[in-house]
Scaffold this active site. Sequence first.
Site, PDB file in Angstrom:
ATOM      1  N   LYS A 149     -12.485  -6.027  13.873  1.00  8.69           N
ATOM      2  CA  LYS A 149     -12.631  -7.216  14.488  1.00  8.69           C
ATOM      3  C   LYS A 149     -11.768  -8.369  13.688  1.00  8.69           C
ATOM      4  CE  LYS A 149     -17.231  -6.038  16.215  1.00  8.69           C
ATOM      5  NZ  LYS A 149     -18.519  -6.593  16.430  1.00  8.69           N
ATOM      6  N   TYR A 175     -16.965  -7.065  26.445  1.00 10.32           N
ATOM      7  CA  TYR A 175     -18.516  -7.376  26.119  1.00 10.32           C
ATOM      8  C   TYR A 175     -19.339  -7.479  27.324  1.00 10.32           C
ATOM      9  CZ  TYR A 175     -18.106  -6.671  21.213  1.00 10.32           C
ATOM     10  OH  TYR A 175     -18.118  -6.358  19.617  1.00 10.32           O
ATOM     11  N   PHE A 225     -26.502 -14.451  22.099  1.00  8.58           N
ATOM     12  CA  PHE A 225     -25.240 -14.576  21.108  1.00  8.58           C
ATOM     13  C   PHE A 225     -23.737 -14.340  22.180  1.00  8.58           C
ATOM     14  CE2 PHE A 225     -27.126 -10.088  21.255  1.00  8.58           C
ATOM     15  CZ  PHE A 225     -26.094  -9.528  21.718  1.00  8.58           C
ATOM     16  N   ARG A 262     -19.459   6.075  15.195  1.00  9.60           N
ATOM     17  CA  ARG A 262     -20.514   5.189  15.141  1.00  9.60           C
ATOM     18  C   ARG A 262     -21.196   5.414  13.806  1.00  9.60           C
ATOM     19  NH1 ARG A 262     -21.772   0.984  18.802  1.00  9.60           N
ATOM     20  NH2 ARG A 262     -23.662   1.299  18.272  1.00  9.60           N
ATOM     21  N   THR A 306     -25.821  -2.229  13.373  1.00  6.75           N
ATOM     22  CA  THR A 306     -25.219  -3.193  13.917  1.00  6.75           C
ATOM     23  C   THR A 306     -25.213  -4.450  12.879  1.00  6.75           C
ATOM     24  OG1 THR A 306     -25.579  -2.817  16.241  1.00  6.75           O
ATOM     25  CG2 THR A 306     -24.765  -5.152  15.860  1.00  6.75           C
ATOM     26  N   ARG A 332     -20.207  -1.114   7.664  1.00 10.35           N
ATOM     27  CA  ARG A 332     -20.945  -2.267   7.668  1.00 10.35           C
ATOM     28  C   ARG A 332     -21.819  -2.478   6.292  1.00 10.35           C
ATOM     29  NH1 ARG A 332     -22.299  -1.777  14.059  1.00 10.35           N
ATOM     30  NH2 ARG A 332     -20.474  -2.764  15.033  1.00 10.35           N
ATOM     31  N   ASN A 379     -19.598  -8.314  11.741  1.00 10.69           N
ATOM     32  CA  ASN A 379     -19.750  -6.956  11.299  1.00 10.69           C
ATOM     33  C   ASN A 379     -18.669  -5.805  11.086  1.00 10.69           C
ATOM     34  OD1 ASN A 379     -19.664  -6.678  14.048  1.00 10.69           O
ATOM     35  ND2 ASN A 379     -21.812  -5.821  14.145  1.00 10.69           N
ATOM     36  N   HIS A 426     -15.886  -2.505  15.895  1.00 12.92           N
ATOM     37  CA  HIS A 426     -16.456  -2.264  17.187  1.00 12.92           C
ATOM     38  C   HIS A 426     -16.382  -0.601  17.271  1.00 12.92           C
ATOM     39  CE1 HIS A 426     -17.454  -1.578  21.251  1.00 12.92           C
ATOM     40  NE2 HIS A 426     -16.162  -0.903  21.522  1.00 12.92           N
ATOM     41  N   GLU A 437     -13.199   1.858  27.624  1.00 14.47           N
ATOM     42  CA  GLU A 437     -12.762   0.806  26.693  1.00 14.47           C
ATOM     43  C   GLU A 437     -11.295   1.057  26.285  1.00 14.47           C
ATOM     44  OE1 GLU A 437     -17.088  -0.236  24.740  1.00 14.47           O
ATOM     45  OE2 GLU A 437     -15.453   0.732  23.551  1.00 14.47           O
TER      46      GLU A 437
HETATM   47  P1  IDP Z   1     -22.602  -2.340  18.250  1.00 14.99           P
HETATM   48  O1  IDP Z   1     -21.214  -3.356  17.779  1.00 14.99           O
HETATM   49  O2  IDP Z   1     -23.303  -2.111  17.068  1.00 14.99           O
HETATM   50  O3  IDP Z   1     -22.462  -1.453  19.190  1.00 14.99           O
HETATM   51  P2  IDP Z   1     -23.869  -4.328  20.176  1.00 14.99           P
HETATM   52  O4  IDP Z   1     -25.464  -4.277  20.369  1.00 14.99           O
HETATM   53  O5  IDP Z   1     -23.261  -3.408  20.907  1.00 14.99           O
HETATM   54  O6  IDP Z   1     -23.637  -3.486  18.603  1.00 14.99           O
HETATM   55  O7  IDP Z   1     -23.564  -5.734  19.948  1.00 14.99           O
HETATM   56  C1  IDP Z   1     -22.078  -5.878  20.151  1.00 14.99           C
HETATM   57  C2  IDP Z   1     -21.759  -6.936  19.137  1.00 14.99           C
HETATM   58  O8  IDP Z   1     -22.438  -8.231  19.152  1.00 14.99           O
HETATM   59  C3  IDP Z   1     -22.200  -6.604  17.776  1.00 14.99           C
HETATM   60  O9  IDP Z   1     -21.161  -5.736  16.856  1.00 14.99           O
HETATM   61  C4  IDP Z   1     -22.193  -8.167  17.064  1.00 14.99           C
HETATM   62  O10 IDP Z   1     -20.930  -8.328  16.683  1.00 14.99           O
HETATM   63  C5  IDP Z   1     -22.638  -8.899  18.213  1.00 14.99           C
HETATM   64  N1  IDP Z   1     -24.164  -8.898  18.069  1.00 14.99           N
HETATM   65  C6  IDP Z   1     -25.183  -8.026  18.487  1.00 14.99           C
HETATM   66  N2  IDP Z   1     -26.418  -8.274  18.220  1.00 14.99           N
HETATM   67  C7  IDP Z   1     -26.468  -9.596  17.818  1.00 14.99           C
HETATM   68  C8  IDP Z   1     -27.309 -10.800  17.550  1.00 14.99           C
HETATM   69  O11 IDP Z   1     -28.514 -10.678  17.515  1.00 14.99           O
HETATM   70  N3  IDP Z   1     -26.655 -11.948  16.917  1.00 14.99           N
HETATM   71  C9  IDP Z   1     -25.388 -12.136  17.121  1.00 14.99           C
HETATM   72  N4  IDP Z   1     -24.653 -11.091  17.278  1.00 14.99           N
HETATM   73  C10 IDP Z   1     -24.948  -9.972  17.817  1.00 14.99           C
HETATM   74 MG    MG Z   2     -21.990  -1.663  21.375  1.00 13.60          MG
END
Ligand code: IDP
Ligand code: MG
Length: 148
Positions: free
Chosen positions: A9, A49, A57, A85, A91, A102, A112, A115, A126
Amino acid sequence: MQQTLILLKPDAVQRRLVGEILIRFEQKGLRLAGLKLLQCSRELAEKHYAVHKGKPFYESLLSFLTSGPTVALVLEGREAVAVGRSLMGLTDGAKAPPGTIRGDFAISVQNNLVHGSDSPENAALEIALWFAPTELTKYTGVDSAWVG
Ligand code: IDP
Ligand code: MG
């Protein structure tokens, strides 16, 4: 051979961590099938997304993903989705264990760095979103008998 979509990212690019992160996936045994640097559009970010639409968020996440260049990768190998993963870690960077990408380089929930597709089905969707078929390569890894 299973494939996964990995995004480095905009924070990974801005922080000059692209090489540092890519090496983790390569050293583990995943192989590059596609790689490009691009500016993600709002439209692409919305599609990528879509599952998070309506969450608090969501808007901030779209701003983040479109805030600068992203490196998109298609990586392949045995159990590529799960392996991707597990190398990424949880996350929330603050909760991701040391040794993960991470866990070693992020402390934010949103920013973070990476993706990774969460299922083979989502990986296929995707990959089609981020890459044209002509941008992907097919080849045999010369060391596949050793790497697995
Ligand atoms: P992942 O990337 O570990 O699969 P997801 O739950 O799919 O996590 O969330 C997608 C992205 O959204 C995360 O990688 C992060 O950048 C952002 N994100 C997820 N949860 C939060 C939150 O609670 N606050 C702010 N950003 C979030
Ligand atoms: Mg995800």
